[in-house]
Design a protein around this motif. Structure first.
Motif, mmCIF file in Angstrom:
data_model
loop_
_atom_site.group_PDB
_atom_site.id
_atom_site.type_symbol
_atom_site.label_atom_id
_atom_site.label_comp_id
_atom_site.label_asym_id
_atom_site.label_seq_id
_atom_site.Cartn_x
_atom_site.Cartn_y
_atom_site.Cartn_z
ATOM 1 N N LEU A 7 0.829 -1.203 0.000
ATOM 2 C CA LEU A 7 0.000 0.000 0.000
ATOM 3 C C LEU A 7 0.865 1.256 0.000
ATOM 4 C CD1 LEU A 7 -2.817 1.425 0.380
ATOM 5 C CD2 LEU A 7 -2.252 1.413 2.794
ATOM 6 N N GLY A 8 1.847 1.293 0.870
ATOM 7 C CA GLY A 8 2.719 2.460 0.945
ATOM 8 C C GLY A 8 3.443 2.727 -0.352
ATOM 9 N N ASN A 45 -0.348 1.020 9.802
ATOM 10 C CA ASN A 45 -1.398 0.147 9.308
ATOM 11 C C ASN A 45 -2.638 1.024 9.125
ATOM 12 O OD1 ASN A 45 -2.805 -2.087 8.595
ATOM 13 N ND2 ASN A 45 -2.935 -2.937 10.653
ATOM 14 N N PRO A 46 -2.966 1.412 7.890
ATOM 15 C CA PRO A 46 -4.059 2.368 7.675
ATOM 16 C C PRO A 46 -5.435 1.756 7.879
ATOM 17 C CG PRO A 46 -3.261 1.582 5.591
ATOM 18 C CD PRO A 46 -2.361 0.983 6.643
ATOM 19 N N SER A 47 -6.362 2.587 8.252
ATOM 20 C CA SER A 47 -7.759 2.162 8.353
ATOM 21 C C SER A 47 -8.360 2.114 6.949
ATOM 22 C CB SER A 47 -8.545 3.150 9.212
ATOM 23 O OG SER A 47 -8.633 4.405 8.546
ATOM 24 N N VAL A 48 -9.478 1.451 6.832
ATOM 25 C CA VAL A 48 -10.198 1.413 5.561
ATOM 26 C C VAL A 48 -10.626 2.831 5.188
ATOM 27 C CG1 VAL A 48 -12.281 0.556 4.413
ATOM 28 C CG2 VAL A 48 -10.961 -0.950 5.890
ATOM 29 N N HIS A 49 -10.976 3.616 6.186
ATOM 30 C CA HIS A 49 -11.368 5.011 5.949
ATOM 31 C C HIS A 49 -10.218 5.804 5.336
ATOM 32 C CE1 HIS A 49 -13.684 8.644 6.515
ATOM 33 N NE2 HIS A 49 -12.697 9.177 7.189
ATOM 34 N N LEU A 51 -7.673 4.617 3.676
ATOM 35 C CA LEU A 51 -7.457 4.085 2.329
ATOM 36 C C LEU A 51 -8.421 4.742 1.348
ATOM 37 C CD1 LEU A 51 -6.145 1.933 0.445
ATOM 38 C CD2 LEU A 51 -7.982 0.415 1.159
ATOM 39 N N GLY A 52 -9.674 4.856 1.729
ATOM 40 C CA GLY A 52 -10.674 5.493 0.875
ATOM 41 C C GLY A 52 -10.393 6.958 0.633
ATOM 42 N N ILE A 60 -8.512 7.642 -7.827
ATOM 43 C CA ILE A 60 -8.431 6.243 -8.239
ATOM 44 C C ILE A 60 -9.335 5.389 -7.348
ATOM 45 C CG2 ILE A 60 -6.088 6.416 -9.170
ATOM 46 C CD1 ILE A 60 -5.055 5.237 -6.541
ATOM 47 N N GLU A 61 -9.530 4.150 -7.748
ATOM 48 C CA GLU A 61 -10.274 3.194 -6.935
ATOM 49 C C GLU A 61 -9.385 2.708 -5.797
ATOM 50 O OE1 GLU A 61 -13.496 2.178 -7.210
ATOM 51 O OE2 GLU A 61 -13.644 3.759 -8.711
ATOM 52 N N PRO A 62 -9.916 2.489 -4.618
ATOM 53 C CA PRO A 62 -9.110 2.004 -3.499
ATOM 54 C C PRO A 62 -8.346 0.714 -3.803
ATOM 55 C CG PRO A 62 -11.235 2.740 -2.703
ATOM 56 C CD PRO A 62 -11.294 2.778 -4.202
#
Length: 69
Positions: A7-8, A45-49, A51-52, A60-62
């Motif tokens: 992700l990073g 460690n990112p939250s889903v929020h 990431l969105g 872009i799309e998550p």
């Protein structure tokens, strides 16, 4: 590859492809630059929020941030 590291890396690649600084992307995503820096280095460690919000700020799309290239 660890999903947090992946992700990073993808956030950094997408940010740089758009010519954005960490500060500019963090502002658009509503987060602190230091948090974004830690995400890009795979230290957070990112939250889903989060990431969105990043995906939205990058236009872009998550799922794009979680794909291996």
């Amino acid at each position: 590859m660890d999903v947090v590291v992946l992700l990073g890396r993808n956030v950094r690649l997408q940010r740089e492809a758009r010519g954005l600084s960490q500060e500019a992307l963090a502002f658009e995503a509503g987060m602190k630059r230091s948090y974004l820096s830690e995400l890009e280095r795979g230290l957070r460690n990112p939250s889903v929020h989060a990431l969105g919000r990043l995906a939205s700020a990058l236009g872009i799309e998550p799922a794009t941030l979680l794909r291996e290239s």
